[in-house]
Design an enzyme around this catalytic site. Sequence first.
Site, PDB file in Angstrom:
ATOM      1  N   ASP A  44       0.825  -1.220   0.000  1.00 48.37           N
ATOM      2  CA  ASP A  44       0.000   0.000   0.000  1.00 48.37           C
ATOM      3  C   ASP A  44       0.857   1.267   0.000  1.00 48.37           C
ATOM      4  OD1 ASP A  44       0.803  -0.922   2.583  1.00 48.37           O
ATOM      5  OD2 ASP A  44      -0.476   0.599   3.503  1.00 48.37           O
ATOM      6  N   GLU A  45       0.289   2.298  -0.569  1.00 50.32           N
ATOM      7  CA  GLU A  45       0.823   3.665  -0.464  1.00 50.32           C
ATOM      8  C   GLU A  45       2.325   3.759  -0.737  1.00 50.32           C
ATOM      9  OE1 GLU A  45      -2.105   5.769   2.679  1.00 50.32           O
ATOM     10  OE2 GLU A  45      -0.675   4.403   3.592  1.00 50.32           O
ATOM     11  N   ALA A  46       2.790   3.104  -1.810  1.00 48.89           N
ATOM     12  CA  ALA A  46       4.226   3.137  -2.131  1.00 48.89           C
ATOM     13  C   ALA A  46       4.534   4.400  -2.945  1.00 48.89           C
ATOM     14  CB  ALA A  46       4.608   1.872  -2.887  1.00 48.89           C
TER      15      ALA A  46
END
Length: 532
Positions: free
Chosen positions: A340-342
Amino acid sequence: MAHALRPRRLTAALAAVTATVLLTLGATAPTATTSTAAKPATAVASFADIVPAPVSAVPATGVSYALPSSASVSSDVAAVGGYLAAILRKSTGYAVPVSTAPGTIQLLLSGAPAAVGAQGYQLDVTASGVTVRAQAAAGLFAGVQTLLEILPPGVESSTVQPGPWTLPGGRVVDYPRYAYRGAMLDVARHFFTVAQVERYIDQIARYKIDYLHLHLSDDQGWRIAINGWPQLTAHGGSTEVGGGPGGYYTQADYAAITAYAQQHYITVVPEIDMPGHSNAAQSSYAQLNCDGVAPPLYTGTDVGFSSFCVGSPTTYTFLDDVIGQLAALTPGPYLHIGGDEAQSTSAADYATFVNKVQAITAAHGKTAIGWHDIANATLLPSTIAQFWDTSTSNKALTAAAKKGTKIIMSPANHAYLDMKYTSSTPLGQDWAGLTDVKKAYDWDPGAYLSGVPASAVVGVEAPLWTETIVTSADIEYMAFPRLAALAELGWSPESTHTWTAFRTRLAAQGPRWKAAGITYYHSTQIAWPTGS
Ligand code: NGO
């Protein structure tokens, strides 16, 4: 790559406007309720109050059964008999011996209808005793949960309570809608001890949850010992959000958690978040950073600033050790690879990274689960995506689902247990909105995502992120009553799904939580019995 960008914080003004609009629309306006009259603690429970709602529950009018002080349990699975007897002994004060000789409560691996499958059961209460029948141990364990729910609420107490211990007569035939019914605990933002995790396992097992997802690493902490990489825990595990002392699990601790979960028919899904949410590991080892410089530990709550060095072979030597050791320690089939959210990883690097990590996970014999952002990479046929956005459509995920990717549903605006109930909830966040009980319950996991067929959904998970959650009491306040709502979405047939019926069933849980010492949120949407 399209990342689901979540607003970090609503300003106070925006939050106030949002709350007003919602109230005007009536979307989350609490239903005015008054408490219902308290039933005596020994009142006979009703089949109508079982949460999650069973497939079928037929009361036998005029029939009931009271446990005698000589009550005994006979069980084809000794451990399940022992589990039930231990609970009964505490609250009834009876000796409740367990044996294979016929007892007043019989737990049998024979005679269950074929329809109940591996996790379902049939429960019969007649004038002469109680029988649970299942095809497998997990089904007996689920049947025992229902049996406990039709005993008076005092059965939840850890001290001896007055009887009588009367069960209503009738038959329940029951089995789950989804195979995956999960709860997630973030032990990275704040660390929770083995005993605290076990306490949560005790609680979630009561609602027929069968997976516990442990978020073991994030920017603020690395919580699992990995041989050969001692700084991960010595340094990366040494703090948490707010700067407290953090902590970590030794491999023996982790094995104790998975064993305790197994005794409750719960499979642990360990998560190492990557390629982002990785600051604690990068701070522990300079060679995990592209510039070769270890960043400081981080105790705030921002996201999106960290990334493993995707082009470096050292990254994969490291991850092979981590994933290999975790795979060897984990009895269940899944490893969660985060994803997530890279926001500090380029789209091309992200795709490369997810491919490599899926291959490492497969090489160690496990199936990968990732947050739905991984649908932006090419997924192995077995990889499962966990949906967490607030929208009801997601192009990359829909495309993946059309190619066969299975999905676990955790829409943040319904399923996240860390969202505030109302604007005055002292704990939690509100980036996905306010989530009172009705919002947590009133959605259909099978028909939620546009363009995604019901057959792609393998289950539901209730994540509890812990940026603001510090104690077990905090966990319980955020999980109850919403965890029960999510558990029902995972277990009960769609045909049982009505808010008005659920809120009545849920109200009956109040006295049980009170007896169990759980300080739950007294949502004004529910008419809790007086005194609970
Ligand atoms: C997001 C984020 C987490 C936060 C959480 C807080 C996912 C999958 N990534 O969910 O890092 O802790 O929100 O609600």
